[in-house]
Design an enzyme around this catalytic site. Sequence first.
Site, short mmCIF file in Angstrom:
data_model
loop_
_atom_site.label_atom_id
_atom_site.label_comp_id
_atom_site.label_asym_id
_atom_site.label_seq_id
_atom_site.Cartn_x
_atom_site.Cartn_y
_atom_site.Cartn_z
N TYR A 55 0.87 40.69 85.59
CA TYR A 55 0.36 41.08 86.91
C TYR A 55 -0.64 40.02 87.35
O TYR A 55 -0.42 38.83 87.13
CB TYR A 55 -0.23 42.50 86.83
CG TYR A 55 -0.43 43.11 88.18
CD1 TYR A 55 0.59 43.14 89.13
CD2 TYR A 55 -1.66 43.67 88.52
CE1 TYR A 55 0.40 43.70 90.38
CE2 TYR A 55 -1.85 44.24 89.77
CZ TYR A 55 -0.83 44.23 90.69
OH TYR A 55 -1.03 44.79 91.94
N LYS A 62 25.11 58.91 89.30
CA LYS A 62 25.78 57.64 89.58
C LYS A 62 24.99 56.49 88.99
O LYS A 62 25.55 55.56 88.39
CB LYS A 62 25.88 57.46 91.10
CG LYS A 62 26.81 56.35 91.53
CD LYS A 62 28.21 56.87 91.66
CE LYS A 62 29.13 55.85 92.26
NZ LYS A 62 30.43 56.43 92.61
N GLU A 82 27.49 55.93 99.22
CA GLU A 82 28.05 57.05 98.46
C GLU A 82 27.99 58.33 99.29
O GLU A 82 26.96 58.63 99.91
CB GLU A 82 27.23 57.25 97.17
CG GLU A 82 27.82 58.24 96.21
CD GLU A 82 29.01 57.67 95.45
OE1 GLU A 82 29.75 58.48 94.85
OE2 GLU A 82 29.19 56.45 95.44
N ASP A 139 33.45 55.85 97.62
CA ASP A 139 34.42 56.91 97.92
C ASP A 139 35.70 56.34 98.51
O ASP A 139 36.77 56.91 98.33
CB ASP A 139 33.81 57.93 98.89
CG ASP A 139 32.53 58.53 98.35
OD1 ASP A 139 32.60 59.31 97.41
OD2 ASP A 139 31.46 58.17 98.88
N GLY A 163 40.97 60.53 105.49
CA GLY A 163 39.53 60.30 105.48
C GLY A 163 39.21 59.00 104.77
O GLY A 163 40.04 58.08 104.68
N ALA A 164 38.00 58.92 104.23
CA ALA A 164 37.54 57.68 103.61
C ALA A 164 38.48 57.21 102.51
O ALA A 164 38.93 56.06 102.50
CB ALA A 164 36.12 57.87 103.07
N ALA A 165 38.78 58.10 101.56
CA ALA A 165 39.64 57.70 100.44
C ALA A 165 41.06 57.43 100.90
O ALA A 165 41.70 56.47 100.45
CB ALA A 165 39.62 58.77 99.36
N ASN A 190 39.07 67.53 93.93
CA ASN A 190 38.32 68.07 92.80
C ASN A 190 37.26 69.02 93.34
O ASN A 190 36.51 68.64 94.24
CB ASN A 190 37.65 66.89 92.06
CG ASN A 190 37.14 67.25 90.68
OD1 ASN A 190 37.31 68.38 90.24
ND2 ASN A 190 36.49 66.31 90.04
N ASN A 242 39.28 58.49 87.88
CA ASN A 242 37.83 58.58 87.90
C ASN A 242 37.24 57.25 88.37
O ASN A 242 37.51 56.20 87.79
CB ASN A 242 37.32 58.91 86.48
CG ASN A 242 35.86 59.29 86.46
OD1 ASN A 242 35.06 58.83 87.26
ND2 ASN A 242 35.51 60.17 85.52
N ASN A 243 36.42 57.31 89.40
CA ASN A 243 35.84 56.08 89.96
C ASN A 243 34.96 55.33 88.97
O ASN A 243 34.70 54.14 89.17
CB ASN A 243 35.02 56.41 91.21
CG ASN A 243 35.87 56.76 92.40
OD1 ASN A 243 37.04 57.12 92.24
ND2 ASN A 243 35.32 56.67 93.58
#
Length: 369
Positions: free
Chosen positions: A25, A80, A122, A148, A182-184, A273, A302-303
């Site tokens: 510091y 996440k 996300e 997503d 949608g998004a996916a 899911n 699974n992402n």
Amino acid sequence: MHEGGKLAVAATIPLTSPEDLSRAYTPGVAEVSRAIADDPSLARRYTWVANTVAVVTDGTAVLGLGDIGPRGAMPVMEGKAVLFKQFAGVDAVPICLDTTDPDEIVETVARLAPSFGGINLEDISAPRCFDIERRLDARLDIPVFHDDQHGTAVVVLAALRNAVRLLDRDLAGLRVVVSGAGAAGVAVTRMLAAAGVADLVVCDSRGVLSGDRSGLSPVKATLAAETNPRGVTGSMADALRGADVLIGVSGGRIDEAAVAGMAPDPIVFALANPTPEVHPDVAHRYAAVVATGRSDFPNQINNVLAFPGIFRGALDANARTITAAMKLAAADAIAAVAADDLRPDRIVPSALDPRVAPAVASAVAAASD
């Protein structure tokens, strides 16, 4: 498990003496700050920026829970961040924003960006997520990735590559139906098109996206123009008639009769899911390969197979953006990990397989050149 949260901050250096304190510091840190002020690129070497990602949400599309707000989203964002650290050694900070206005989100994230080496968007609802990601990607010089969309698409492509290999079929010749715009759904469709799938039909809750449909949003209208080469119209059952692949990313239920109308021995990825569009027990009556988004059935899409390694590779390469080539490379790397032991119930690696993130990171970094 969740008491007190799932994250903490830990020092990377010892502070055991007055000398340690004066170097870490004040006054010693001032020399580092002056150097970075003169050459901002040194922040990657002398701060945590090169290894840190912001996980940003507004809480409008959390898991299958929907719009539960920023506080309700925090446990998911913490989780996440834990996955980032566990699987790829990437430090991640959850940031839950108390606004749903795209302009405010873009401006806030842009102001925070100097503290991070990447931005993971996300659980932001469509269609706002498309605009937010596009604007941030254009504005910032660090990777911006809406998981997503693209994480799902990467793992779907990896799984489909291995399912096709297992069944000795040709990816380019498949008739693929995507349930969900949608998004996916948008990202999966475009990822499969980039990988060479030519016959893609997308359905929303009202049926097939086609050029003669009225009232389509700009995103859906563009998707309709980019897909459906045979001019299919009508319902989900009409789209699935003779189809080789169903990819469900909608959360809507698909009747068994519609699945029964598919081509012989189809591939069914029902990824909603916790309630898949087609229950695996039903899908197995017709399909040669079945995958879900759940961990209690085989072939979980699974992402976590994608995003830790993608960011690890992008950070290591000092990438300014995550390109289509990097996402395709990630899908190929995931598929390759499982390729030596393919079975109908094992077309993707386990989410806990320690080989996945390093393989993805290496492939993504190489593709960033």
